[in-house]
Scaffold this motif. Structure first.
Motif, PDB file in Angstrom:
ATOM      1  N   GLN A 141      62.981  21.683  -6.972  1.00 42.67           N
ATOM      2  CA  GLN A 141      62.295  21.640  -5.710  1.00 42.67           C
ATOM      3  C   GLN A 141      60.909  22.206  -5.852  1.00 42.67           C
ATOM      4  N   ARG A 189      51.899  16.302   4.964  1.00 47.79           N
ATOM      5  CA  ARG A 189      52.917  15.396   4.786  1.00 47.79           C
ATOM      6  C   ARG A 189      52.358  14.010   4.283  1.00 47.79           C
ATOM      7  N   LEU A 233      51.792  14.425   0.400  1.00 47.93           N
ATOM      8  CA  LEU A 233      52.996  14.547  -0.284  1.00 47.93           C
ATOM      9  C   LEU A 233      53.808  13.217  -0.329  1.00 47.93           C
ATOM     10  N   PHE A 261      57.126  13.358  -2.756  1.00 51.23           N
ATOM     11  CA  PHE A 261      58.087  14.301  -2.304  1.00 51.23           C
ATOM     12  C   PHE A 261      58.715  13.836  -0.842  1.00 51.23           C
ATOM     13  N   GLN A 277      60.903  15.706   2.284  1.00 51.62           N
ATOM     14  CA  GLN A 277      61.202  17.174   2.702  1.00 51.62           C
ATOM     15  C   GLN A 277      62.617  17.252   3.006  1.00 51.62           C
ATOM     16  N   GLN A 278      63.152  18.458   2.582  1.00 46.24           N
ATOM     17  CA  GLN A 278      64.589  18.823   2.610  1.00 46.24           C
ATOM     18  C   GLN A 278      64.712  19.711   3.899  1.00 46.24           C
ATOM     19  N   ARG A 325      62.554  22.704   6.734  1.00 49.05           N
ATOM     20  CA  ARG A 325      61.259  23.529   7.140  1.00 49.05           C
ATOM     21  C   ARG A 325      61.904  24.890   7.883  1.00 49.05           C
ATOM     22  N   GLU A 350      58.240  25.192   3.707  1.00 43.68           N
ATOM     23  CA  GLU A 350      58.982  23.751   3.453  1.00 43.68           C
ATOM     24  C   GLU A 350      59.315  23.592   1.936  1.00 43.68           C
ATOM     25  N   HIS A 371      60.826  20.668  -0.602  1.00 48.05           N
ATOM     26  CA  HIS A 371      60.660  19.399  -0.922  1.00 48.05           C
ATOM     27  C   HIS A 371      61.583  18.918  -2.179  1.00 48.05           C
ATOM     28  N   GLN A 372      61.812  17.579  -2.109  1.00 47.27           N
ATOM     29  CA  GLN A 372      62.584  17.166  -3.282  1.00 47.27           C
ATOM     30  C   GLN A 372      61.663  16.042  -4.011  1.00 47.27           C
TER      31      GLN A 372
END
Length: 330
Positions: free
Chosen positions: A226, A258, A261, A265, A267-268, A270, A323, A325-326
């Protein structure tokens, strides 16, 4: 301790492994790098070697402000949120709770978005996927622009089996990061350029108020890891921004993040976290002079403004977005 993370570092010249020697480390090609007496390792080349990063006064102000505990709630909630995902997603055996549970009882909102603008594109050094995963076997947390190592140390206290790499350009910050926790290795380099870190070394990449080199963050992160980013919101310290001449936060900051990225990535989660601060005059001065405003204003001028308007201190709201992110597959 730098030796705890040396297996995850590479020579910035040739990308080869590093080995420790008396007061320095070297690669098989003969490139050598100094290990400071205070414990941090400088891995820079050419122009990057001259980078100064935050000044001694900025780092001193930051250490004093953080030691006073004003951002302790942010550090605690960040650590809890990170471990929620690390426990459930990467198999590191850390406590597994969702982000929504982690922030229960605090002023927060949770939202998310999906960004599927394309496959990730990342240059790597020719190392195989997950090459860093087997270097030492333990989870690795890499803090980009780590400063004094305050947030990284909080994470490691909840992760007895993990090691951390604090990356920063400031030698003044690195001196403190090197002693912030016994499992932190502090590395001096330019965070905006190629990082001297093995491909897929990190279970977690952390970025708290620091520059974001998205391509390199993606390269050093494991495919099941992550990226956690903390940024101020547009209402951060709104009560004191104008009177003290603070650098303002761009209202499009989240949108621009955003965009940056996208393709690397997704986002998972926030979280937004607001902290009500009550600051004595000295702590208020440290808050101003530990950040980017210090590049534009003199401490003496800020102190005069504080004494004129808030001689007994001030209240302000610190507002952050956290945030998670994956990474997209390489």
């Amino acid at each position: 301790m730098i030796h705890a993370v040396l297996a995850y570092l590479t020579c910035p010249m040739c990308r080869k492994d590093l080995a420790a020697g008396p007061g320095q480390v070297r690669c098989p090609a003969g490139h050598t790098y100094d290990l400071a007496r205070t414990g941090y390792l400088t891995l820079t080349t050419g122009r990057a070697a001259a980078l100064g990063g935050d000044s001694a006064d900025m780092v001193k102000a930051r250490e004093a402000f953080l030691t006073a505990g004003h951002y302790a709630t942010l550090a605690d909630r960040l650590a809890t949120a990170v471990h929620s995902y690390q426990g459930t997603s990467t198999g590191t055996g850390l406590p597994g709770r969702r982000l929504a549970t982690a922030v229960h009882g605090h002023q927060s909102t949770i939202g998310g978005y999906q960004n599927n603008d394309g496959d990730a594109r990342s240059e790597n050094s020719g190392e195989p996927e997950n090459s860093g995963e087997h270097a030492g076997g333990e989870p690795v947390v890499i803090d980009i622009g780590a400063g004094t190592g305050y947030y990284l140390a909080h994470l490691l206290r909840l992760s007895p089996g993990a090691v951390g790499i604090a990356v920063d350009a400031s030698r003044y910050a690195l001196r403190r990061a090197a002693r912030a926790h016994p499992r932190i290795g502090a590395v001096g380099t330019d965070v905006r350029g190629p990082l001297p870190i093995r491909t897929a070394a990190a279970s977690l990449v952390l970025d708290v108020f620091a520059p974001r080199n998205v391509t390199e963050m993606h390269r050093i992160l494991r495919s099941d890891g992550q990226l956690v980013i903390v940024i101020p919101t547009a209402r951060h310290l709104a009560e004191i921004v104008g009177p003290l001449g603070l650098v303002t936060v761009d209202e499009r900051k989240s949108e621009r993040l955003r965009e940056k990225l996208a393709g690397f990535f997704v986002q998972q989660d926030r979280l937004t976290l607001d902290l009500e601060l009550s600051l004595p005059p000295d702590d208020l001065l440290n808050l101003v002079m530990m950040g980017p405003t210090a590049h534009h204003r003199q401490a003496s001028d800020v102190r005069v403004a504080i004494e004129d308007r808030w001689p007994h201190g001030a209240s302000a709201t610190a507002s952050f977005a956290v945030e998670i992110h994956q990474p997209f597959p390489r």
